[in-house]
Design a protein around this motif. Structure first.
Motif, short mmCIF file in Angstrom:
data_model
loop_
_atom_site.label_atom_id
_atom_site.label_comp_id
_atom_site.label_asym_id
_atom_site.label_seq_id
_atom_site.Cartn_x
_atom_site.Cartn_y
_atom_site.Cartn_z
N ASN A 189 2.66 11.90 -8.69
CA ASN A 189 3.87 11.10 -8.51
C ASN A 189 3.50 9.84 -7.79
OD1 ASN A 189 4.24 13.52 -6.46
ND2 ASN A 189 5.15 11.80 -5.59
N GLU A 190 4.50 8.68 -7.68
CA GLU A 190 4.22 7.59 -6.88
C GLU A 190 4.63 8.17 -5.44
OE1 GLU A 190 6.13 4.45 -8.31
OE2 GLU A 190 5.57 4.30 -10.22
N THR A 191 4.13 7.47 -4.42
CA THR A 191 4.47 7.71 -3.02
C THR A 191 4.56 6.51 -2.30
OG1 THR A 191 2.18 7.46 -2.36
CG2 THR A 191 2.73 9.73 -3.38
N VAL A 192 5.29 6.68 -1.02
CA VAL A 192 5.60 5.84 -0.06
C VAL A 192 5.14 6.53 1.16
CG1 VAL A 192 8.05 6.37 -0.01
CG2 VAL A 192 7.09 4.12 1.14
N PHE A 193 4.48 5.88 2.40
CA PHE A 193 4.05 6.63 3.27
C PHE A 193 3.80 5.66 4.71
CE2 PHE A 193 0.16 7.63 5.97
CZ PHE A 193 0.50 8.84 6.52
N ILE A 194 4.24 6.20 5.65
CA ILE A 194 4.22 5.53 7.03
C ILE A 194 3.19 6.10 7.81
CG2 ILE A 194 5.40 4.92 9.00
CD1 ILE A 194 6.13 3.09 6.88
N GLY A 195 2.38 5.49 8.30
CA GLY A 195 1.12 5.94 9.12
C GLY A 195 1.39 5.40 10.54
N GLN A 196 1.82 4.61 10.72
CA GLN A 196 2.00 4.03 12.20
C GLN A 196 3.39 3.47 12.46
OE1 GLN A 196 -1.48 1.89 14.02
NE2 GLN A 196 -1.70 1.24 11.85
#
Length: 205
Positions: free
Chosen positions: A50-57
């Motif tokens: 699936n598509e994703t959104v991610f926050i790493g900082q």
């Protein structure tokens, strides 16, 4: 994404009560990105997932008792083949703009395009040659599945629909200070590359 308020950074006890908290706005943004991720689960591909959104900082302030003027976040937004990246960006910016209005902040969004989505047809000659090379060098074919990162293969596909396979040696620690690679497996990959090139680009008789 950089969230800002109008006033200057000040000691927490001197903060203006009528000015928004950029940290609270950042927390709300993270929450809404989590909600977006839940919706993205419906956009999926049998192979790629699936598509994703991610926050790493996320960063804000200079000291523990300062009322900061700015908060910034950085992460990724990944989408599937067939999705228009312009549409993806407009959807993303619309969500952020709504939050800025609701929190009385300004949010500057830098949507930095890295690579487009990628899809490799299983029936492509390159795939068949690669799997033949795997059987010869390792005794078995590689299982089919998603490629969980982007590289130049995405550009070959996105710009000219040119097939590309990413395959490397056994390794670990990606995107950390302790990356490593198995040198013996690196030798196997070198032989595989050479064999696939011979199978895919045979010399004229």
């Amino acid at each position: 994404m950089t969230i800002r308020r109008s006033g200057a950074p000040v000691h927490e006890v001197m903060r203006p009560m009528n000015e928004p908290s950029v940290i609270a706005a950042g927390a709300e943004l993270i929450g809404r990105l989590g909600e977006l991720q839940e919706r993205l689960l419906a956009r999926n591909d049998p192979r790629a997932g699936n598509e994703t959104v991610f926050i790493g900082q996320i960063h804000s302030g200079e000291i523990y008792n300062q009322y900061p003027q700015e908060c910034w976040l950085e992460g990724t937004r990944r989408w599937l083949p067939g999705r228009d990246r312009g549409e993806v960006e407009r959807e993303f910016r619309g969500m952020v703009d709504r939050l800025a209005r609701e929190t009385n902040t300004t949010i500057a969004t830098e949507f930095r395009f890295i690579r487009d989505a990628f899809k490799l047809e299983e029936s492509d000659m390159l795939v068949r040659c690669f799997q033949t090379g795997c059987r010869i060098t390792s005794g078995t074919e590689l299982p089919l599945g998603p490629k969980p990162f982007v590289d130049d293969g995405n550009s070959f596909y996105g710009l000219r629909n040119i097939p590309a396979i990413t395959h490397g040696p056994r390794a670990g620690g990606q995107h950390t200070v302790d990356e490593w690679v198995d040198l013996a497996d690196l030798e196997r990959v070198a032989w595989l590359y050479a064999l696939v090139a011979c199978l895919y680009c045979p010399m004229e008789a």
